[in-house]
Design an enzyme around this catalytic site. Structure first.
Site, PDB file in Angstrom:
ATOM      1  N   GLY A  21       0.819  -1.206   0.000  1.00 31.06           N
ATOM      2  CA  GLY A  21       0.000   0.000   0.000  1.00 31.06           C
ATOM      3  C   GLY A  21       0.845   1.243   0.000  1.00 31.06           C
ATOM      4  N   GLY A  23       0.718   4.991   2.100  1.00 31.87           N
ATOM      5  CA  GLY A  23       0.087   5.837   3.098  1.00 31.87           C
ATOM      6  C   GLY A  23       0.531   7.270   2.938  1.00 31.87           C
ATOM      7  CB  SER A  24      -0.016  10.272   5.033  1.00 30.88           C
ATOM      8  OG  SER A  24      -1.423  10.265   4.976  1.00 30.88           O
ATOM      9  CG  PHE A  25       3.631  12.216   4.620  1.00 30.93           C
ATOM     10  CD1 PHE A  25       3.244  13.229   3.775  1.00 30.93           C
ATOM     11  CD2 PHE A  25       3.105  12.182   5.898  1.00 30.93           C
ATOM     12  CE1 PHE A  25       2.356  14.205   4.192  1.00 30.93           C
ATOM     13  CE2 PHE A  25       2.216  13.149   6.330  1.00 30.93           C
ATOM     14  CZ  PHE A  25       1.847  14.165   5.470  1.00 30.93           C
ATOM     15  N   GLY A  26       4.491   8.049   2.366  1.00 34.70           N
ATOM     16  CA  GLY A  26       5.389   6.923   2.193  1.00 34.70           C
ATOM     17  C   GLY A  26       4.744   5.689   1.598  1.00 34.70           C
ATOM     18  CB  VAL A  28       2.718   0.516   3.469  1.00 32.88           C
ATOM     19  CG1 VAL A  28       2.652  -0.499   4.610  1.00 32.88           C
ATOM     20  CG2 VAL A  28       2.335   1.910   3.952  1.00 32.88           C
ATOM     21  CE  LYS A  43       2.832   5.456   6.195  1.00 32.41           C
ATOM     22  NZ  LYS A  43       2.005   6.622   6.629  1.00 32.41           N
ATOM     23  CG  ASP A 137      -7.165  10.984   5.205  1.00 31.74           C
ATOM     24  OD1 ASP A 137      -8.225  11.269   4.604  1.00 31.74           O
ATOM     25  OD2 ASP A 137      -6.150  10.547   4.632  1.00 31.74           O
TER      26      ASP A 137
END
Length: 435
Positions: A21, A23-26, A28, A43, A137
């Site tokens: 996946g 995620g925010s800023f990175g 995973v 992450k 979020d």
């Protein structure tokens, strides 16, 4: 609880496997703890990609480290600073996100499963709100499910803390379809904004899509504040519909807090362990059975760069002191300093201004040769605004300016249309990249 980055080489501790996946800023990855069968999620955040996000990354780690006592929030295991990259290690939930689960099964969740999921989300939010933290979020993609049907709220990349002197926030943060009206309008907001997102997530899980999903995200920013509150339509119980209506009251002061919603009759009547959890477990098993086999794991983990922070146990949650030090003294970590060719960009620029200009430029390019000057001018405009964004005091375009500019570009995009365009022009290839 704090969460300091470790000097232990993560490549010696974990075997990175496939990407699961973003995620925010990175990005995973699923990973295996070497010498065991235990799995974790990692992450990897590139701190050089946009140094202006450093505080947000620090906030994400601090939020997770402070929430290890809540079983409804993804458990934080530690972090490692690897040159300009931060590895954030959390527990791994093999069922993926609820958003992905609905995509794989090609259908919404049954009402009983939705009820159990929302109860778990509310418990997680009640814990965060009691700590004066907001998630900001909440959506199906940020709710993870395990093979046994357990669900946990994840991705705290845009979470924030309310201080004693700042009881409400005003920043434009979140995903447009799930954002509360007061967040979009940049009014002062608090935990009620998360409650709105719970209501939108309820509709998403029950129907597979949030309200206004047919609209471009940019348009949603202008529709939600003016439109009537969304409603849950379809063959659902009256109690479920009433619950959603309470969550999405237009006036934030009319929305009950998360801990009060846990006493809503529809939520109270649910049985997560006995009903919702088995339902979710069966859906996870169904999705896994229909999925193609995963690629074989790599025989080697990516080799990290030299570590730069004090030693600590890899599973001892601590605050990343190196990030705190960098926030105070940018020169202390030159490897993550902003590049002169790419100034730090604010979220308003990245999520609102740049996409709006890009959409207008693509529209111009589709017109062929006669519109190439317009496309080139829009490209120049984007670069100029990026320089302005980085040079402003505090390095930020205001979200209000960003939304106004995006609205203007959307409304006037039609002025790029020219009468008498030939079919050849309309299908001519885009111009070569500008240096």
């Amino acid at each position: 609880m704090s969460a300091e980055a470790t000097t232990a080489d993560p490549a010696e501790l974990y075997q990175l496997e496939e990407q699961v996946g973003r995620g925010s800023f990175g990005v995973v990855h699923r990973a295996r703890v070497k010498g065991t069968k235990d799995q974790v999620a990692i992450k990897i955040v590139d701190l050089e990609a946009d140094v202006s996000e450093l505080e947000a990354v620090k906030s994400e780690v601090e939020t997770m480290a402070s929430a290890t006592a809540c079983p409804q929030l993804v458990r934080y295991l530690g972090c490692h600073m690897v040159s300009n990259r931060l590895w954030i290690v959390t527990e791994y939930l093999g069922g993926g996100s609820l958003g992905d689960l609905m995509t794989k099964t090609k259908r919404p969740l049954p009402e009983e499963a939705v009820r159990g999921v929302l109860g778990e989300i509310l418990r997680g939010l009640a814990f965060l709100h009691a700590q004066r933290r907001l998630h900001r979020d909440v959506k199906g993609k940020n709710v993870l499910v395990a093979e046994d049907g357990s669900v946990k709220l994840a991705d705290f990349g845009v979470a924030t803390r309310l201080t004693d002197t700042t009881t409400k926030r005003r920043s434009l943060i979140g995903t447009p379809y799930w954002m509360a009206p007061e967040v979009i309008e940049q009014s002062r907001y608090d935990g009620a904004a998360d409650v709105w997102s719970v209501g939108i997530t309820a509709i998403e899980l029950a129907t597979t899509k949030p309200p206004h999903s047919a609209l471009h995200p940019m348009k949603v920013l202008f529709v939600v504040p003016k439109a009537a509150p969304p409603t849950l339509e379809g063959e659902f119980s009256d109690q479920f519909k009433a619950f959603v209506a309470r969550c999405v009251a237009k006036d934030a002061s009319d929305r009950p807090p998360a801990d009060e919603l846990l006493r809503d009759p529809w939520i109270v009547d649910g049985d997560f362990a006995g009903s919702s959890k088995p339902l979710l477990a069966s859906l996870v098993a169904e999705a896994a059975a229909s999925a193609p086999p995963p690629p074989p794991p790599s025989s080697r983990s990516p080799t990290p760069s030299p570590l730069i922070t004090p030693a600590a146990s890899p599973h001892t949650p601590r605050t990343p002191a190196s990030l705190s030090q960098y926030a105070r003294s940018p020169a202390s970590l030159p490897s993550v300093s902003a590049s002169p060719r790419r100034p730090g960009r604010s979220r308003a620029f990245r999520q609102v201004v740049a996409p709006a200009i890009a959409a207008a430029a693509r529209h111009a390019i589709r017109g062929g040769d006669r519109r190439r000057p317009a496309a080139a001018a829009l490209d120049d405009l984007c670069k100029a605004l990026e320089r302005v964004d980085g040079a402003l005091e505090g390095g930020r375009l205001t979200a209000a300016f960003a939304v106004a500019l995006a609205d203007a570009l959307e409304r006037h995009r039609g002025s790029l249309d020219l009468e008498g365009l030939t079919a050849t022009n309309a299908t001519s290839p885009p111009p070569p990249p500008r240096p």
